[in-house]
Motif scaffolding. Structure first.
Motif, mmCIF file in Angstrom:
data_model
loop_
_atom_site.group_PDB
_atom_site.id
_atom_site.type_symbol
_atom_site.label_atom_id
_atom_site.label_comp_id
_atom_site.label_asym_id
_atom_site.label_seq_id
_atom_site.Cartn_x
_atom_site.Cartn_y
_atom_site.Cartn_z
ATOM 1 N N ASN A 194 2.773 -0.910 -0.083
ATOM 2 C CA ASN A 194 1.442 -1.496 -0.202
ATOM 3 C C ASN A 194 1.104 -2.302 1.050
ATOM 4 O OD1 ASN A 194 3.449 -3.234 -1.238
ATOM 5 N ND2 ASN A 194 2.021 -4.353 -2.528
ATOM 6 N N CYS A 217 -4.235 5.318 -8.442
ATOM 7 C CA CYS A 217 -3.156 6.101 -7.810
ATOM 8 C C CYS A 217 -2.780 7.308 -8.662
ATOM 9 C CB CYS A 217 -1.942 5.223 -7.532
ATOM 10 S SG CYS A 217 -2.221 4.162 -6.085
ATOM 11 N N CYS A 257 -2.377 0.639 -2.163
ATOM 12 C CA CYS A 257 -1.124 0.750 -2.926
ATOM 13 C C CYS A 257 -0.080 1.589 -2.177
ATOM 14 C CB CYS A 257 -1.374 1.405 -4.277
ATOM 15 S SG CYS A 257 -2.193 0.353 -5.483
ATOM 16 N N GLU A 290 1.690 4.053 -3.339
ATOM 17 C CA GLU A 290 1.548 5.489 -3.611
ATOM 18 C C GLU A 290 0.496 6.110 -2.691
ATOM 19 O OE1 GLU A 290 1.528 2.952 -5.646
ATOM 20 O OE2 GLU A 290 2.211 3.444 -7.660
ATOM 21 N N THR A 291 -0.579 5.358 -2.501
ATOM 22 C CA THR A 291 -1.657 5.857 -1.632
ATOM 23 C C THR A 291 -1.164 5.983 -0.195
ATOM 24 O OG1 THR A 291 -3.315 4.909 -3.077
ATOM 25 C CG2 THR A 291 -3.997 5.319 -0.820
ATOM 26 N N PRO A 311 2.320 3.608 -11.743
ATOM 27 C CA PRO A 311 1.176 3.650 -10.817
ATOM 28 C C PRO A 311 -0.116 3.201 -11.496
ATOM 29 C CG PRO A 311 2.395 5.728 -10.751
ATOM 30 C CD PRO A 311 2.970 4.922 -11.879
ATOM 31 N N CYS A 312 -0.961 2.510 -10.736
ATOM 32 C CA CYS A 312 -2.259 2.093 -11.269
ATOM 33 C C CYS A 312 -3.120 3.341 -11.531
ATOM 34 C CB CYS A 312 -2.952 1.149 -10.287
ATOM 35 S SG CYS A 312 -3.652 1.975 -8.840
ATOM 36 N N VAL A 350 5.724 -3.237 -3.058
ATOM 37 C CA VAL A 350 5.958 -1.980 -3.780
ATOM 38 C C VAL A 350 6.301 -0.903 -2.753
ATOM 39 C CG1 VAL A 350 4.948 -0.256 -5.336
ATOM 40 C CG2 VAL A 350 4.278 -2.669 -5.554
ATOM 41 N N GLU A 387 -1.701 -5.075 1.994
ATOM 42 C CA GLU A 387 -2.792 -5.923 1.507
ATOM 43 C C GLU A 387 -3.682 -6.379 2.666
ATOM 44 O OE1 GLU A 387 -0.860 -8.870 -0.990
ATOM 45 O OE2 GLU A 387 -0.507 -7.348 -2.534
#
Ligand code: THU
Length: 132
Positions: A43, A90, A54, A56-57, A86-87, A27, A45
């Motif tokens: 992202n 986020c 994520c 966005e973060t 976004p989750c 992402v 991981e």
């Protein structure tokens, strides 16, 4: 390049650098601040799965490290033909720095659907909520 093309290009470049060996779901995100500066992230991981971060973060962290604090708009680009939103976590992080932000969901062809963050996270808890 201007406007959303610019954000899309930054998100796409970040997505190509995503570290997603577990989900294989790269992402990218790119945000523009009120001053016009652009920051991006992908992202990242981790073998200890819950530690993943994520896109966005990551973009928000880059913004803060860059000395800015107000998000005007943010574009999110997933790995496949589908637009992703976004989750929940986020959305909350975006709200901290841009309660009035526009959120652009892009697909790989550059088609974009735009939402107000306030519609994605209604009645948000935010910095104002802590004030008496
Ligand atoms: N992911 C993001 O980076 N942003 C989103 O908006 C949704 C999900 C990441 C987290 C994880 O690394 C992978 O996508 C699969 O959930």
């Amino acid at each position: 390049m201007t406007g959303l093309d610019d954000l899309f290009a930054h998100a796409n470049a970040a997505r190509e650098r995503a570290y997603a060996p577990y989900s294989h779901f790269g992402v990218g995100a790119a945000l523009r601040t009120d001053s016009g500066a652009v920051f991006s992230g992908c992202n990242v991981e981790n073998a200890a799965f819950p530690l993943g971060v994520c896109a966005e973060t990551s973009a928000i962290s880059a913004m803060i490290a860059g000395g800015e604090r107000r998000i005007a708009e943010i574009l999110v680009l997933g790995p496949g033909p589908k637009k992703i939103a976004p989750c929940g976590a986020c959305r909350q992080r975006i709200a901290e720095f841009g309660a009035g932000a526009r959120v652009h969901l892009a697909d790989e062809r550059g088609e974009v659907e735009t939402f107000a963050l306030a519609d994605l996270l209604p009645r948000a808890f935010g910095p104002e909520s802590l004030k008496p």
